[in-house]
Design a protein around this motif. Structure first.
Motif, PDB file in Angstrom:
ATOM      1  N   VAL A 200       0.842  -1.200   0.000  1.00  0.00           N
ATOM      2  CA  VAL A 200       0.000   0.000   0.000  1.00  0.00           C
ATOM      3  C   VAL A 200       0.876   1.248   0.000  1.00  0.00           C
ATOM      4  CG1 VAL A 200      -1.671   1.325   1.337  1.00  0.00           C
ATOM      5  CG2 VAL A 200      -1.977  -1.145   1.037  1.00  0.00           C
ATOM      6  N   ARG A 201       1.932   1.268   0.832  1.00  0.00           N
ATOM      7  CA  ARG A 201       2.847   2.412   0.824  1.00  0.00           C
ATOM      8  C   ARG A 201       3.493   2.577  -0.553  1.00  0.00           C
ATOM      9  NH1 ARG A 201       4.612   0.096   5.674  1.00  0.00           N
ATOM     10  NH2 ARG A 201       3.669   1.118   7.481  1.00  0.00           N
ATOM     11  N   SER A 202       3.835   1.478  -1.200  1.00  0.00           N
ATOM     12  CA  SER A 202       4.448   1.545  -2.529  1.00  0.00           C
ATOM     13  C   SER A 202       3.502   2.201  -3.519  1.00  0.00           C
ATOM     14  CB  SER A 202       4.812   0.134  -3.002  1.00  0.00           C
ATOM     15  OG  SER A 202       5.711  -0.494  -2.109  1.00  0.00           O
ATOM     16  N   GLN A 203       2.251   1.809  -3.469  1.00  0.00           N
ATOM     17  CA  GLN A 203       1.249   2.417  -4.349  1.00  0.00           C
ATOM     18  C   GLN A 203       1.107   3.906  -4.041  1.00  0.00           C
ATOM     19  OE1 GLN A 203      -2.860   1.037  -3.864  1.00  0.00           O
ATOM     20  NE2 GLN A 203      -3.040   0.862  -6.095  1.00  0.00           N
ATOM     21  N   GLU A 204       1.105   4.259  -2.766  1.00  0.00           N
ATOM     22  CA  GLU A 204       0.991   5.666  -2.369  1.00  0.00           C
ATOM     23  C   GLU A 204       2.194   6.476  -2.829  1.00  0.00           C
ATOM     24  OE1 GLU A 204      -1.613   4.898   1.736  1.00  0.00           O
ATOM     25  OE2 GLU A 204       0.561   5.204   1.829  1.00  0.00           O
ATOM     26  N   ALA A 205       3.376   5.843  -2.889  1.00  0.00           N
ATOM     27  CA  ALA A 205       4.591   6.521  -3.342  1.00  0.00           C
ATOM     28  C   ALA A 205       4.608   6.741  -4.847  1.00  0.00           C
ATOM     29  CB  ALA A 205       5.824   5.722  -2.925  1.00  0.00           C
ATOM     30  N   GLY A 206       3.674   6.104  -5.571  1.00  0.00           N
ATOM     31  CA  GLY A 206       3.590   6.273  -7.014  1.00  0.00           C
ATOM     32  C   GLY A 206       4.188   5.146  -7.813  1.00  0.00           C
ATOM     33  N   PHE A 207       4.686   4.112  -7.139  1.00  0.00           N
ATOM     34  CA  PHE A 207       5.222   2.963  -7.870  1.00  0.00           C
ATOM     35  C   PHE A 207       4.134   2.363  -8.752  1.00  0.00           C
ATOM     36  CE2 PHE A 207       8.460   2.951  -4.458  1.00  0.00           C
ATOM     37  CZ  PHE A 207       9.603   2.750  -5.216  1.00  0.00           C
ATOM     38  N   ASP A 208       4.551   1.805  -9.875  1.00  0.00           N
ATOM     39  CA  ASP A 208       3.611   1.234 -10.841  1.00  0.00           C
ATOM     40  C   ASP A 208       3.263  -0.210 -10.538  1.00  0.00           C
ATOM     41  OD1 ASP A 208       3.547   3.505 -12.851  1.00  0.00           O
ATOM     42  OD2 ASP A 208       5.696   3.104 -12.763  1.00  0.00           O
ATOM     43  N   LEU A 209       4.049  -0.864  -9.694  1.00  0.00           N
ATOM     44  CA  LEU A 209       3.836  -2.282  -9.400  1.00  0.00           C
ATOM     45  C   LEU A 209       4.641  -2.662  -8.168  1.00  0.00           C
ATOM     46  CD1 LEU A 209       6.551  -4.287 -10.428  1.00  0.00           C
ATOM     47  CD2 LEU A 209       5.957  -2.948 -12.452  1.00  0.00           C
ATOM     48  N   VAL A 210       4.333  -3.822  -7.617  1.00  0.00           N
ATOM     49  CA  VAL A 210       5.186  -4.429  -6.594  1.00  0.00           C
ATOM     50  C   VAL A 210       5.570  -5.831  -7.060  1.00  0.00           C
ATOM     51  CG1 VAL A 210       4.314  -3.116  -4.629  1.00  0.00           C
ATOM     52  CG2 VAL A 210       3.184  -5.262  -5.283  1.00  0.00           C
ATOM     53  N   GLU A 211       6.743  -6.269  -6.594  1.00  0.00           N
ATOM     54  CA  GLU A 211       7.196  -7.638  -6.844  1.00  0.00           C
ATOM     55  C   GLU A 211       7.495  -8.287  -5.497  1.00  0.00           C
ATOM     56  OE1 GLU A 211      10.034  -9.298 -10.052  1.00  0.00           O
ATOM     57  OE2 GLU A 211      11.356  -8.875  -8.355  1.00  0.00           O
ATOM     58  N   LEU A 212       6.886  -9.420  -5.230  1.00  0.00           N
ATOM     59  CA  LEU A 212       7.171 -10.176  -4.012  1.00  0.00           C
ATOM     60  C   LEU A 212       8.389 -11.048  -4.247  1.00  0.00           C
ATOM     61  CD1 LEU A 212       3.615 -11.331  -2.876  1.00  0.00           C
ATOM     62  CD2 LEU A 212       4.752  -9.129  -2.572  1.00  0.00           C
TER      63      LEU A 212
END
Length: 364
Positions: free
Chosen positions: A166-178
């Motif tokens: 959620v923080r990554s999305q809020e920072a503007g990142f386009d995706l996350v990778e686990l």
């Protein structure tokens, strides 16, 4: 020339300008031991965007402090770290590239020195280290034996992955990778070599994959329907009786059903004694196997060093994208160079560099 490598690809509602991407590569450069990105990360990641990459994945970024590989690793376990990532994300976007963050917990391989430091093994408190945890009390060779995580603690780890996404999305990142590869915590749960639990997180493949699938499903619920989720897997432990390609393909199918979109296929990392047949493109067959057997979208990585090699991997259908690490470190403009070598005219060559195009003749 028509190029598969420089054909855009869309995942969910996000379109990537090409299929030549930069994988996560540890920098060990959060010098204040606080997980905060700094100018090094801005220039390091920004140079790849300027150089034409389609997508860039940050280094392993810890979801909790004790999940860092080294004390100098990045983190996104708090809002200050989230906010420090925003200028980096903004610059990458200004260059037309997409950027994702690799969310990670190192488990029994946490609290270790940087790769260029002289010492080895698990760091102690005097070296800014901390006690390590894992699915079972089975040590990685030469490292401390981890404390076995309780079920509530495992559930808290999943919570941390979700909060960091959620923080990554809020920072503007386009995706996350686990990060479920290279012998780190999620991989430790997946592999029978490091997981001898007898509860709901051990034993059967479904149980060993539970932490991955639960994390994917809950991140999808928390970030909504349009936010891409990747998973990095080690497709094989390269050890008899360990994690293998068939299990990877099955778990990738389950993860896709839970909301994941692409699987970044690497290998190894669970056993220091594994015999790995390293060579040019040595992991590409693993990406092809998972793609075909799992019927999922994959990225190939591992000693992909040339434009024609990368083009062939995508055009042949062995993988949907390629991740190139070392070659981008040698030349942050590798994507621009690859396009020139393949005869592809790009619209995103930096205007500031117009006096030095790759195709310009050298003055006599």
């Amino acid at each position: 020339m028509t190029s598969a490598l420089f054909t855009p690809i869309t995942l969910r509602t996000t379109t990537f300008r090409n299929r030549l991407w930069v994988p996560a590569m540890c920098q060990y450069s959060a010098e204040n031991f606080d997980g905060m990105p700094n100018d090094w990360h801005l220039v390091h990641l920004g140079s790849f965007a300027r150089g034409g990459a389609g997508a860039i994945i940050t280094e392993a970024t810890a979801v909790v402090p004790e999940g860092r590989i080294s004390p100098q690793d990045l983190g996104i376990w708090n809002d200050a770290q989230r906010d420090a990532f925003r200028p980096i994300v903004d610059f990458v976007h200004s260059q037309g590239a997409k950027i994702g963050v690799q969310l990670a917990h190192a488990g029994r391989k946490a609290s270790t020195p940087r790769t260029w430091d002289p010492q080895n093994g698990t760091l102690d408190e005097s070296q800014h280290g901390w006690p390590v945890v894992g699915p079972s009390a089975i040590a990685f060779e030469g490292y401390d034996t981890p404390r076995t995580l309780t079920v509530p603690e495992i559930e808290a780890v999943v919570d941390a992955f979700v909060a960091s996404a959620v923080r990554s999305q809020e920072a503007g990142f386009d995706l996350v990778e686990l990060h479920a590869a290279h012998g780190y915590l999620m991989h430790q749960f997946l592999s029978p070599l490091s997981n001898d639990r007898t509860d709901e997180y051990g034993g059967s493949l479904e149980n060993r994959a539970r932490i991955v699938i639960d994390s994917v499903r809950r991140i999808r619920e928390a970030t909504g329907p349009d936010f891409p989720i990747f998973v990095r897997f080690s497709a094989t432990d390269w050890v008899e009786g360990g994690w293998d390609e068939a299990s990877t393909a099955q778990v990738a199918r389950w993860a896709e059903e839970a909301g994941a979109d692409l699987f970044d296929i690497s290998s190894g990392g669970i056993a220091a004694t594994a015999s790995i047949p390293v060579g040019l493109g040595y992991q590409v067959p693993l990406a092809a196997s998972v793609k075909n057997d799992g019927d999922v979208t994959t990225g190939a990585v591992g000693l992909i060093v040339g434009a024609e090699q990368a083009e062939e991997i995508v055009s042949s259908g062995r993988a949907d994208v390629v991740f190139v690490g070392r070659e981008f470190l040698r030349d942050p403009h590798f994507a621009l160079r690859a396009a020139f070598e393949l005869g592809v005219d790009l619209s995103y060559y930096p205007q500031q560099y117009h006096r030095a195009p790759f195709h310009a003749p050298v003055p006599a």
